[in-house]
Design a protein around this motif. Sequence first.
Motif, PDB file in Angstrom:
ATOM      1  N   ARG A 142       0.819  -1.218   0.000  1.00  0.00           N
ATOM      2  CA  ARG A 142       0.000   0.000   0.000  1.00  0.00           C
ATOM      3  C   ARG A 142       0.852   1.267   0.000  1.00  0.00           C
ATOM      4  O   ARG A 142       0.557   2.229  -0.727  1.00  0.00           O
ATOM      5  CB  ARG A 142      -0.936  -0.004   1.210  1.00  0.00           C
ATOM      6  N   HIS A 143       1.886   1.304   0.811  1.00  0.00           N
ATOM      7  CA  HIS A 143       2.637   2.545   1.012  1.00  0.00           C
ATOM      8  C   HIS A 143       3.949   2.596   0.231  1.00  0.00           C
ATOM      9  O   HIS A 143       4.566   3.656   0.148  1.00  0.00           O
ATOM     10  CB  HIS A 143       2.914   2.741   2.502  1.00  0.00           C
ATOM     11  N   GLY A 144       4.363   1.466  -0.335  1.00  0.00           N
ATOM     12  CA  GLY A 144       5.532   1.476  -1.192  1.00  0.00           C
ATOM     13  C   GLY A 144       6.785   0.962  -0.520  1.00  0.00           C
ATOM     14  O   GLY A 144       6.879   0.871   0.710  1.00  0.00           O
ATOM     15  N   TYR A 145       7.766   0.647  -1.349  1.00  0.00           N
ATOM     16  CA  TYR A 145       9.059   0.110  -0.925  1.00  0.00           C
ATOM     17  C   TYR A 145      10.077   0.473  -2.000  1.00  0.00           C
ATOM     18  O   TYR A 145       9.705   0.769  -3.146  1.00  0.00           O
ATOM     19  CB  TYR A 145       8.972  -1.412  -0.765  1.00  0.00           C
ATOM     20  N   PRO A 146      11.365   0.477  -1.691  1.00  0.00           N
ATOM     21  CA  PRO A 146      12.367   0.803  -2.711  1.00  0.00           C
ATOM     22  C   PRO A 146      12.519  -0.348  -3.694  1.00  0.00           C
ATOM     23  O   PRO A 146      12.837  -1.475  -3.312  1.00  0.00           O
ATOM     24  CB  PRO A 146      13.650   1.026  -1.901  1.00  0.00           C
ATOM     25  N   LEU A 147      12.289  -0.082  -4.959  1.00  0.00           N
ATOM     26  CA  LEU A 147      12.316  -1.112  -5.998  1.00  0.00           C
ATOM     27  C   LEU A 147      13.763  -1.499  -6.320  1.00  0.00           C
ATOM     28  O   LEU A 147      14.603  -0.639  -6.592  1.00  0.00           O
ATOM     29  CB  LEU A 147      11.630  -0.584  -7.257  1.00  0.00           C
ATOM     30  N   VAL A 148      14.063  -2.796  -6.273  1.00  0.00           N
ATOM     31  CA  VAL A 148      15.421  -3.240  -6.589  1.00  0.00           C
ATOM     32  C   VAL A 148      15.699  -3.031  -8.074  1.00  0.00           C
ATOM     33  O   VAL A 148      14.787  -3.002  -8.907  1.00  0.00           O
ATOM     34  CB  VAL A 148      15.640  -4.714  -6.204  1.00  0.00           C
ATOM     35  N   GLY A 149      16.972  -2.893  -8.398  1.00  0.00           N
ATOM     36  CA  GLY A 149      17.369  -2.600  -9.776  1.00  0.00           C
ATOM     37  C   GLY A 149      16.904  -3.635 -10.778  1.00  0.00           C
ATOM     38  O   GLY A 149      16.497  -3.301 -11.899  1.00  0.00           O
ATOM     39  N   GLN A 150      16.937  -4.928 -10.404  1.00  0.00           N
ATOM     40  CA  GLN A 150      16.529  -5.974 -11.325  1.00  0.00           C
ATOM     41  C   GLN A 150      15.040  -5.875 -11.646  1.00  0.00           C
ATOM     42  O   GLN A 150      14.620  -6.089 -12.791  1.00  0.00           O
ATOM     43  CB  GLN A 150      16.852  -7.349 -10.740  1.00  0.00           C
ATOM     44  N   ALA A 151      14.225  -5.538 -10.652  1.00  0.00           N
ATOM     45  CA  ALA A 151      12.794  -5.370 -10.903  1.00  0.00           C
ATOM     46  C   ALA A 151      12.548  -4.188 -11.827  1.00  0.00           C
ATOM     47  O   ALA A 151      11.723  -4.255 -12.753  1.00  0.00           O
ATOM     48  CB  ALA A 151      12.055  -5.179  -9.585  1.00  0.00           C
ATOM     49  N   SER A 152      13.255  -3.098 -11.589  1.00  0.00           N
ATOM     50  CA  SER A 152      13.127  -1.926 -12.453  1.00  0.00           C
ATOM     51  C   SER A 152      13.516  -2.263 -13.889  1.00  0.00           C
ATOM     52  O   SER A 152      12.822  -1.885 -14.843  1.00  0.00           O
ATOM     53  CB  SER A 152      14.006  -0.789 -11.928  1.00  0.00           C
ATOM     54  N   ALA A 153      14.617  -3.004 -14.043  1.00  0.00           N
ATOM     55  CA  ALA A 153      15.073  -3.381 -15.381  1.00  0.00           C
ATOM     56  C   ALA A 153      14.059  -4.291 -16.070  1.00  0.00           C
ATOM     57  O   ALA A 153      13.799  -4.159 -17.277  1.00  0.00           O
ATOM     58  CB  ALA A 153      16.425  -4.073 -15.291  1.00  0.00           C
ATOM     59  N   THR A 154      13.463  -5.212 -15.317  1.00  0.00           N
ATOM     60  CA  THR A 154      12.471  -6.111 -15.899  1.00  0.00           C
ATOM     61  C   THR A 154      11.260  -5.331 -16.396  1.00  0.00           C
ATOM     62  O   THR A 154      10.770  -5.549 -17.506  1.00  0.00           O
ATOM     63  CB  THR A 154      12.023  -7.154 -14.857  1.00  0.00           C
ATOM     64  N   ILE A 155      10.773  -4.410 -15.569  1.00  0.00           N
ATOM     65  CA  ILE A 155       9.625  -3.603 -15.979  1.00  0.00           C
ATOM     66  C   ILE A 155       9.967  -2.783 -17.219  1.00  0.00           C
ATOM     67  O   ILE A 155       9.161  -2.673 -18.157  1.00  0.00           O
ATOM     68  CB  ILE A 155       9.160  -2.700 -14.829  1.00  0.00           C
ATOM     69  N   SER A 156      11.158  -2.207 -17.262  1.00  0.00           N
ATOM     70  CA  SER A 156      11.579  -1.415 -18.426  1.00  0.00           C
ATOM     71  C   SER A 156      11.612  -2.267 -19.691  1.00  0.00           C
ATOM     72  O   SER A 156      11.203  -1.822 -20.776  1.00  0.00           O
ATOM     73  CB  SER A 156      12.962  -0.809 -18.178  1.00  0.00           C
ATOM     74  N   GLN A 157      12.085  -3.513 -19.548  1.00  0.00           N
ATOM     75  CA  GLN A 157      12.177  -4.388 -20.710  1.00  0.00           C
ATOM     76  C   GLN A 157      10.819  -4.754 -21.293  1.00  0.00           C
ATOM     77  O   GLN A 157      10.693  -4.973 -22.497  1.00  0.00           O
ATOM     78  CB  GLN A 157      12.948  -5.659 -20.338  1.00  0.00           C
ATOM     79  N   VAL A 158       9.814  -4.845 -20.439  1.00  0.00           N
ATOM     80  CA  VAL A 158       8.484  -5.248 -20.921  1.00  0.00           C
ATOM     81  C   VAL A 158       7.510  -4.076 -20.979  1.00  0.00           C
ATOM     82  O   VAL A 158       6.320  -4.275 -21.210  1.00  0.00           O
ATOM     83  CB  VAL A 158       7.906  -6.373 -20.043  1.00  0.00           C
ATOM     84  N   ALA A 159       8.001  -2.872 -20.789  1.00  0.00           N
ATOM     85  CA  ALA A 159       7.113  -1.702 -20.728  1.00  0.00           C
ATOM     86  C   ALA A 159       6.282  -1.555 -21.999  1.00  0.00           C
ATOM     87  O   ALA A 159       5.068  -1.255 -21.931  1.00  0.00           O
ATOM     88  CB  ALA A 159       7.933  -0.436 -20.473  1.00  0.00           C
ATOM     89  N   GLU A 160       6.874  -1.767 -23.164  1.00  0.00           N
ATOM     90  CA  GLU A 160       6.127  -1.606 -24.407  1.00  0.00           C
ATOM     91  C   GLU A 160       5.068  -2.687 -24.546  1.00  0.00           C
ATOM     92  O   GLU A 160       3.967  -2.436 -25.064  1.00  0.00           O
ATOM     93  CB  GLU A 160       7.078  -1.633 -25.611  1.00  0.00           C
ATOM     94  N   VAL A 161       5.377  -3.893 -24.078  1.00  0.00           N
ATOM     95  CA  VAL A 161       4.378  -4.964 -24.068  1.00  0.00           C
ATOM     96  C   VAL A 161       3.190  -4.556 -23.201  1.00  0.00           C
ATOM     97  O   VAL A 161       2.031  -4.742 -23.578  1.00  0.00           O
ATOM     98  CB  VAL A 161       5.002  -6.277 -23.556  1.00  0.00           C
TER      99      VAL A 161
END
Length: 605
Positions: A142-161
Amino acid sequence: MQTFTTRPELLGTFGMVASTHWLASAAGMSILERGGNAYDAAVATGLVLHVVEPHLNGIGGDMPAICHDARTGRTFVVCGQGTSPSAATPEAYATLGIEAIPGTGLLPATVPGTFGAWLLMLERYGTMHLRDVAEQAIGYARHGYPLVGQASATISQVAEVFRTQWPTSAQIYLPGGRAPGPRERFANPVLADTLDRLVAEGEAAGPGREQQIEGTRRAFYSGFVAEAIDAFSATEQPDGSVVGSPGADGLTRHRGLLTGADLDGWRASEEAPLTVDFAGHQVAKTGPWGQGPVLLQQLAMLEAAGLDGLGPGSADLVHLVTEVAKLAFADREAFYGDPDHSHVPVESLLSAEYAAERVRLVGAQADLTLRPGSPGGVAPQLGARVRAAMADGGDWPDGLASPGQGEPTVARGDTCHLDIVDRWGNVVAATPSGGWLQSSPTIPGLGFALGTRGQMFWTEPGLPTSIGPRRRPRTTLSPGMVLREGKPYLAFGTPGGDQQDQWVVPFLINHLVHGMDLQAAIDAPNWHSTHWPSSFAPRMAEPGGLRAEDRLGPAVLDDLAGRGHRVSASGPWSLGRISAAGIRSDGILMAAANPRGMQGYAVGR
């Protein structure tokens, strides 16, 4: 001489938690500090992992666990591996023109098993209410957490999908229309609402702790969660298949086969573990519906071969371990499957006689074929696609799948792991996985995705892992436990797909044979083979492939290449994400976690 390690092996007397994310380890330790036991802490740790590592696991995924109950002295397996849909038959896929089950979308979905497994453990062996162990996961969602780099990279890779194909995923993972950056605060309030409602519906079921847990189970598997999954599975969604009628955008879409009735008819279960003796200990694993016995087969062969004179990280040791792995995984391909639906000659596969017979096949040079045995006289069954993968094998950069190989997404899923011991002697090793944010579109109103474990079935009939109704796929998820004279000594495991039961082999040799402490054994250079077909779509193989951390040294890598291994040197800290926690013979508790990836952590006192 004291070996330098990236961090200390933790020692204490109160409790230990090790996992693949520091926030999850801290959540589990906080439960121990509040008087909870290892089972309470495991559920809290696992629920936080579902929130903070959404690219590695989710509550729509699956999970096996190996546990030891201090009250009864019993070691057991919790099966949180959901089964295939009732409608999942070879004919159903043939009607769609599908010969290989895709790795993404709705077609490979199985019943979500992770959440049911957590509830079973909490109800039967825990002491706390679900709200107590779920509050930190709900808070982070609900309130958030610091996103690890690998998760950020994964989201970036599939963002267009997400933008063009999976809008329900874009609504959560692309806040403001963009992928969140590393270490940014990220929240999933839809998932928080789902978890909150599950807890509340459980509390409405009655005043008793067990009543409330069962009420939550019904809300998930027979109530609002099952209803949302049923409705979404009936919609057409883009997936990784290459057959069907593409739409105007060129994408192929299919409905899922999973229904609410499939969820309603499933429950997590318990069973006895399988064991072999190794280095004066007993090593316990799941049954052959997972790949756990493949570790036991390797250890039995190594015990038969003898490890005297084979130093840690030596070319002789790496060669022997790699060749033994090829033999064990060949048997996995030929014999493993859900024993409720297929005869698996487990007793023969794990016998000392069979191990001695198999290890005699190891030669001075790397073997480039797939050589299953005939345990107990049972003939091996290798599917046509397994044989084709071995014949067509070539260069393969990461041991899984490369971008663009039949998948709409380019990022691969992975796994999490946790190990917990408490001051009473309870021990839990669990490996939650699946339901990755990149595996399937987010289910509207729930905030999580379905798993795609069905990709591990073959559509060819008559094989141990052929698709069929209500079957467990042969997963790669593989927690482990070491026993010493029947008493728990060590819980261990790692993410890594087909590598899980490879990376832990040198770890166990380093610790049990060479006497390294847990952290030193984890930190030591690692390696794995990519010789046999991957368990993940598109199910490729790389005969003779060997990935090795370059810390093994050029002399060792050159020696291995000279023996015929197709050696690829990876980064110095790139292979393995092992964690472990245990109880020494003097009662001291211990734990360690993997430094690779810079997010796993052990805590304790």
